[in-house]
Scaffold this active site. Sequence first.
Site, PDB file in Angstrom:
ATOM      1  N   ASN A  37      39.488 -14.924  -3.706  1.00 44.12           N
ATOM      2  CA  ASN A  37      40.548 -15.889  -3.376  1.00 44.12           C
ATOM      3  C   ASN A  37      39.984 -17.228  -2.897  1.00 44.12           C
ATOM      4  O   ASN A  37      40.571 -17.900  -2.061  1.00 44.12           O
ATOM      5  CB  ASN A  37      41.540 -15.313  -2.349  1.00 44.12           C
ATOM      6  CG  ASN A  37      42.810 -16.143  -2.150  1.00 44.12           C
ATOM      7  OD1 ASN A  37      43.386 -16.149  -1.072  1.00 44.12           O
ATOM      8  ND2 ASN A  37      43.252 -16.839  -3.169  1.00 44.12           N
ATOM      9  N   CYS A  50      42.450 -13.003  -7.606  1.00 45.05           N
ATOM     10  CA  CYS A  50      41.075 -12.819  -8.107  1.00 45.05           C
ATOM     11  C   CYS A  50      40.338 -11.953  -7.089  1.00 45.05           C
ATOM     12  O   CYS A  50      40.967 -11.232  -6.305  1.00 45.05           O
ATOM     13  CB  CYS A  50      40.395 -14.159  -8.351  1.00 45.05           C
ATOM     14  SG  CYS A  50      40.234 -15.206  -6.886  1.00 45.05           S
ATOM     15  N   ASP A  77      34.503 -14.974 -13.808  1.00 47.27           N
ATOM     16  CA  ASP A  77      34.182 -15.338 -12.431  1.00 47.27           C
ATOM     17  C   ASP A  77      33.097 -16.428 -12.420  1.00 47.27           C
ATOM     18  O   ASP A  77      31.982 -16.193 -12.881  1.00 47.27           O
ATOM     19  CB  ASP A  77      33.664 -14.077 -11.721  1.00 47.27           C
ATOM     20  CG  ASP A  77      33.388 -14.304 -10.259  1.00 47.27           C
ATOM     21  OD1 ASP A  77      33.405 -15.470  -9.818  1.00 47.27           O
ATOM     22  OD2 ASP A  77      33.144 -13.301  -9.553  1.00 47.27           O
ATOM     23  N   CYS A 106      37.843 -19.124  -5.544  1.00 46.83           N
ATOM     24  CA  CYS A 106      37.509 -19.893  -6.765  1.00 46.83           C
ATOM     25  C   CYS A 106      38.677 -19.935  -7.751  1.00 46.83           C
ATOM     26  O   CYS A 106      39.314 -20.972  -7.939  1.00 46.83           O
ATOM     27  CB  CYS A 106      36.271 -19.312  -7.446  1.00 46.83           C
ATOM     28  SG  CYS A 106      34.774 -19.412  -6.442  1.00 46.83           S
ATOM     29  N   ARG A 107      38.947 -18.800  -8.433  1.00 43.15           N
ATOM     30  CA  ARG A 107      39.889 -18.829  -9.554  1.00 43.15           C
ATOM     31  C   ARG A 107      41.349 -18.819  -9.129  1.00 43.15           C
ATOM     32  O   ARG A 107      42.154 -19.591  -9.658  1.00 43.15           O
ATOM     33  CB  ARG A 107      39.628 -17.622 -10.479  1.00 43.15           C
ATOM     34  CG  ARG A 107      38.308 -17.676 -11.191  1.00 43.15           C
ATOM     35  CD  ARG A 107      37.930 -16.326 -11.783  1.00 43.15           C
ATOM     36  NE  ARG A 107      37.613 -15.355 -10.743  1.00 43.15           N
ATOM     37  CZ  ARG A 107      37.375 -14.076 -10.946  1.00 43.15           C
ATOM     38  NH1 ARG A 107      37.455 -13.595 -12.176  1.00 43.15           N
ATOM     39  NH2 ARG A 107      37.065 -13.273  -9.944  1.00 43.15           N
ATOM     40  N   SER A 108      41.719 -17.915  -8.197  1.00 48.00           N
ATOM     41  CA  SER A 108      43.159 -17.798  -7.908  1.00 48.00           C
ATOM     42  C   SER A 108      43.727 -19.009  -7.160  1.00 48.00           C
ATOM     43  O   SER A 108      44.855 -19.414  -7.449  1.00 48.00           O
ATOM     44  CB  SER A 108      43.499 -16.479  -7.217  1.00 48.00           C
ATOM     45  OG  SER A 108      42.840 -16.319  -5.990  1.00 48.00           O
TER      46      SER A 108
HETATM   47  P1  4NP Z   1      36.815 -15.689  -7.038  1.00 41.17           P
HETATM   48  O1  4NP Z   1      35.214 -15.851  -7.034  1.00 41.17           O
HETATM   49  O2  4NP Z   1      37.077 -14.203  -7.156  1.00 41.17           O
HETATM   50  O3  4NP Z   1      37.244 -16.434  -8.245  1.00 41.17           O
HETATM   51  O4  4NP Z   1      37.305 -16.271  -5.724  1.00 41.17           O
HETATM   52  C1  4NP Z   1      34.363 -15.158  -6.187  1.00 41.17           C
HETATM   53  C2  4NP Z   1      34.202 -15.570  -4.877  1.00 41.17           C
HETATM   54  C3  4NP Z   1      33.320 -14.901  -4.065  1.00 41.17           C
HETATM   55  C4  4NP Z   1      32.601 -13.815  -4.531  1.00 41.17           C
HETATM   56  C5  4NP Z   1      32.777 -13.391  -5.854  1.00 41.17           C
HETATM   57  C6  4NP Z   1      33.663 -14.062  -6.673  1.00 41.17           C
HETATM   58  N1  4NP Z   1      31.678 -13.133  -3.692  1.00 41.17           N
HETATM   59  O5  4NP Z   1      31.004 -12.214  -4.184  1.00 41.17           O
HETATM   60  O6  4NP Z   1      31.575 -13.462  -2.517  1.00 41.17           O
END
Ligand code: 4NP
Length: 168
Positions: A18, A15, A133, A20-22
């Site tokens: 790294n 993602c 996201d 939340c989703r992955s």
């Molecule tokens: P992820 O979510 O891609 O599912 O881990 C996010 C985590 C952090 C951010 C964006 C999405 N950020 O902008 O910091």
Amino acid sequence: MSPDSNDPYRVLFVCLGNICRSPLAEGVFRHLVQEAGLDHAYEADSAGTGAWHAGEDPDPRSQAVAGKHGVSLQGPARKVEMDDFSNFDLILAMDQDNRRNLEELGSRAPGHAQLRLLRDFDPEAQSGAEVPDPYYGGPDGFDQAYELVRRSCEHLLHELEDGGLSGE
Ligand code: 4NP
């Protein structure tokens, strides 16, 4: 490499951050593999296309939703790297932006990894569907991410066990 070889089949979930989703997808996939008694046959990891959260544990909201379903998550976060295209058999992007960034990196990296969207394996998804996201939203987004990831990972594992993915 295929699931029939003696080497484990290696899957990387990717993602943006790294956190939340992955890591959620990695944890769910590991959990399903363990439940099926297939630990010898698969390895899973996760990474982000961005490095802002490198070294951090999974987001507490992802840990909470995983915990509700008996799934534990692993960190720390890391950025995806060129070697991932040779170290993994399958790289699964959570959304189209992630996939575009991976395509660009993969075009410069030697390696055999197949690149797909995770929701290519969700039988309820339209072509090109994403795991949205949840980072800037409320807890519902994490529940939704869990459901999408869970359904996709269940069908992914069935497909791999049924003889591998087309294109391999
Ligand atoms: P992820 O979510 O891609 O599912 O881990 C996010 C985590 C952090 C951010 C964006 C999405 N950020 O902008 O910091």
